[in-house]
Design a protein around this motif. Structure first.
Motif, PDB file in Angstrom:
ATOM      1  N   GLY A 160     -11.059  28.787 123.255  1.00 43.15           N
ATOM      2  CA  GLY A 160     -11.691  27.564 122.761  1.00 43.15           C
ATOM      3  C   GLY A 160     -13.150  27.472 123.173  1.00 43.15           C
ATOM      4  O   GLY A 160     -14.008  27.075 122.376  1.00 43.15           O
ATOM      5  N   ALA A 161     -13.438  27.856 124.419  1.00 47.61           N
ATOM      6  CA  ALA A 161     -14.823  27.833 124.883  1.00 47.61           C
ATOM      7  C   ALA A 161     -15.666  28.862 124.133  1.00 47.61           C
ATOM      8  O   ALA A 161     -16.802  28.581 123.734  1.00 47.61           O
ATOM      9  CB  ALA A 161     -14.875  28.101 126.385  1.00 47.61           C
ATOM     10  N   ILE A 162     -15.138  30.052 123.923  1.00 43.77           N
ATOM     11  CA  ILE A 162     -15.868  31.088 123.187  1.00 43.77           C
ATOM     12  C   ILE A 162     -16.208  30.599 121.785  1.00 43.77           C
ATOM     13  O   ILE A 162     -17.342  30.743 121.308  1.00 43.77           O
ATOM     14  CB  ILE A 162     -15.035  32.381 123.130  1.00 43.77           C
ATOM     15  N   ALA A 163     -15.235  30.004 121.106  1.00 43.86           N
ATOM     16  CA  ALA A 163     -15.443  29.565 119.722  1.00 43.86           C
ATOM     17  C   ALA A 163     -16.519  28.490 119.631  1.00 43.86           C
ATOM     18  O   ALA A 163     -17.377  28.527 118.738  1.00 43.86           O
ATOM     19  CB  ALA A 163     -14.125  29.070 119.133  1.00 43.86           C
ATOM     20  N   VAL A 164     -16.491  27.515 120.542  1.00 49.65           N
ATOM     21  CA  VAL A 164     -17.498  26.454 120.507  1.00 49.65           C
ATOM     22  C   VAL A 164     -18.881  27.007 120.839  1.00 49.65           C
ATOM     23  O   VAL A 164     -19.882  26.648 120.202  1.00 49.65           O
ATOM     24  CB  VAL A 164     -17.116  25.313 121.461  1.00 49.65           C
ATOM     25  N   ALA A 165     -18.954  27.892 121.835  1.00 48.47           N
ATOM     26  CA  ALA A 165     -20.245  28.483 122.186  1.00 48.47           C
ATOM     27  C   ALA A 165     -20.826  29.255 121.002  1.00 48.47           C
ATOM     28  O   ALA A 165     -22.027  29.186 120.722  1.00 48.47           O
ATOM     29  CB  ALA A 165     -20.094  29.387 123.396  1.00 48.47           C
ATOM     30  N   LEU A 166     -19.983  29.976 120.289  1.00 50.82           N
ATOM     31  CA  LEU A 166     -20.449  30.677 119.095  1.00 50.82           C
ATOM     32  C   LEU A 166     -20.931  29.692 118.039  1.00 50.82           C
ATOM     33  O   LEU A 166     -21.940  29.923 117.363  1.00 50.82           O
ATOM     34  CB  LEU A 166     -19.324  31.544 118.532  1.00 50.82           C
ATOM     35  N   ALA A 221      -6.979  23.191 123.620  1.00 52.88           N
ATOM     36  CA  ALA A 221      -8.015  23.879 122.842  1.00 52.88           C
ATOM     37  C   ALA A 221      -7.577  24.126 121.399  1.00 52.88           C
ATOM     38  O   ALA A 221      -8.351  23.864 120.462  1.00 52.88           O
ATOM     39  CB  ALA A 221      -8.409  25.177 123.535  1.00 52.88           C
ATOM     40  N   PRO A 222      -6.350  24.606 121.148  1.00 52.44           N
ATOM     41  CA  PRO A 222      -5.943  24.823 119.758  1.00 52.44           C
ATOM     42  C   PRO A 222      -5.894  23.548 118.932  1.00 52.44           C
ATOM     43  O   PRO A 222      -6.087  23.576 117.705  1.00 52.44           O
ATOM     44  CB  PRO A 222      -4.547  25.446 119.892  1.00 52.44           C
ATOM     45  N   ASP A 223      -5.631  22.403 119.576  1.00 47.57           N
ATOM     46  CA  ASP A 223      -5.514  21.130 118.883  1.00 47.57           C
ATOM     47  C   ASP A 223      -6.861  20.429 118.713  1.00 47.57           C
ATOM     48  O   ASP A 223      -6.932  19.393 118.052  1.00 47.57           O
ATOM     49  CB  ASP A 223      -4.569  20.217 119.686  1.00 47.57           C
ATOM     50  N   THR A 224      -7.922  20.991 119.286  1.00 49.73           N
ATOM     51  CA  THR A 224      -9.224  20.325 119.315  1.00 49.73           C
ATOM     52  C   THR A 224     -10.314  21.125 118.614  1.00 49.73           C
ATOM     53  O   THR A 224     -11.042  20.606 117.764  1.00 49.73           O
ATOM     54  CB  THR A 224      -9.656  20.080 120.776  1.00 49.73           C
ATOM     55  N   VAL A 225     -10.439  22.392 118.985  1.00 45.37           N
ATOM     56  CA  VAL A 225     -11.598  23.194 118.584  1.00 45.37           C
ATOM     57  C   VAL A 225     -11.667  23.443 117.080  1.00 45.37           C
ATOM     58  O   VAL A 225     -12.741  23.301 116.477  1.00 45.37           O
ATOM     59  CB  VAL A 225     -11.637  24.502 119.387  1.00 45.37           C
ATOM     60  N   PRO A 226     -10.573  23.819 116.397  1.00 48.83           N
ATOM     61  CA  PRO A 226     -10.702  24.095 114.963  1.00 48.83           C
ATOM     62  C   PRO A 226     -11.233  22.911 114.163  1.00 48.83           C
ATOM     63  O   PRO A 226     -12.078  23.094 113.271  1.00 48.83           O
ATOM     64  CB  PRO A 226      -9.272  24.470 114.553  1.00 48.83           C
TER      65      PRO A 226
END
Length: 298
Positions: A160-166, A221-226
């Motif tokens: 989740g952190a990687i995806a948001v940082a990207l 993270a799966p319920d938030t980031v996407p």
């Protein structure tokens, strides 16, 4: 180059803080009519643990130019304010680090029955890091993973952190291009599956997207980031993005913080009135909002 990195990180932090403070207003039942009417809630808008931890991320990057995990863990613990809305696990961990000299490596691994946390806490604070390392996506992935591991040992928490940082690093991309580029570098798992699902919902409205992707209600993270990345793929206007995010409900301070951090990294204009209503950042962060009339403290 260093000045550019710092400027990008600060812009992202300001967006994150305003999003966090705005979203947090809607945990107050009296403000829910304002949300439905899209009327700004009354000030002051107080920031939460999302901003407090993001300030540590930015301060460490400004000092060291990288994520030193021990230094960042110490900063999280030193500045931990119980009243900022931390979850029980984070409260316990940071208290043990600060008061008893606990080792973050052991504490992060032992949480949640030895599985580690896959919550959204690592994602909520990381956008300024993505902005800081935006010219090197491999570095974005490595440094965001390092920042996450301090509190979130579960692979999904890290993803989740990687995806948001990207999302914060890829400032020129929108729509399907943005989601594809993020998914390509996000580790396999539920977070990446959600980002792939978000790609197929780009024509949906926010409520439909949140119903399919999650809105942070489970604080994972799966319920938030996407969903947050779906918003970032769809919106460029700061206010419109935050209203759309908040209207979906759930963990509203965190979803708005993530969205605000990504749009801040794009240097999207934040409405001056929103800045004015927000509580100022803490002095130790070395950053100001540049418009707030409200000092820290409640």
């Amino acid at each position: 180059m260093i000045a550019d990195r710092r400027s990008r990180a600060v812009a992202s932090l300001r967006g994150l803080t305003v999003g966090d403070s705005f979203g947090g207003c809607f945990f107050v039942p009296d403000n829910l009519p304002a949300l439905r009417a899209r009327a700004l809630p009354p000030d002051p808008w107080w920031w939460t643990d999302d901003t407090e931890m993001a300030c540590s991320v930015v301060a460490v990057l400004h000092r060291d130019g990288r994520v030193d995990q021990d230094v960042l863990a110490a900063s999280f613990a030193e500045h931990h304010d119980f009243d900022r809305g931390y979850g029980p696990s984070a409260n316990r961990m940071l208290r043990l680090i600060r008061q008893e000299g606990g080792d973050w490596r052991e504490l992060a691994r032992e949480s949640f029955g030895g599985k580690g946390s896959w919550g959204n806490g690592a994602a909520m604070r990381v956008a300024p890091l993505g902005a800081y390392f935006a010219e090197d996506l491999d570095r974005v992935v490595a440094e965001s993973a390092a920042s996450a591991e301090i509190t979130h040992a579960h692979p999904e928490g890290v993803a989740g952190a990687i995806a948001v940082a990207l999302g914060a690093a890829l400032t020129t991309l929108r729509g399907a291009d943005l989601l594809d580029a993020i998914a390509a570098r996000t580790p396999a798992g539920a977070v990446r599956d959600g980002i792939t699902a978000a790609r197929g919902l780009l024509d949906a409205d926010p409520d439909t997207a949140a119903m399919a992707l999650g809105n942070g209600r489970e604080v994972s993270a799966p319920d938030t980031v996407p969903f947050c990345l779906w918003i970032a793929a769809r919106f460029d206007d700061f206010a419109e993005a935050c209203w759309a995010t908040a209207s979906a409900g759930g963990d509203v301070d965190t979803t708005c913080a993530i969205v605000g951090g990504i749009l801040g990294a794009r240097e999207t204009a934040i409405p001056h009135e929103w800045l004015r209503r927000c509580e100022e950042l803490p002095d130790w962060s070395g950053v100001t909002l540049g418009g707030s009339a409200l000092r820290q403290g409640r």
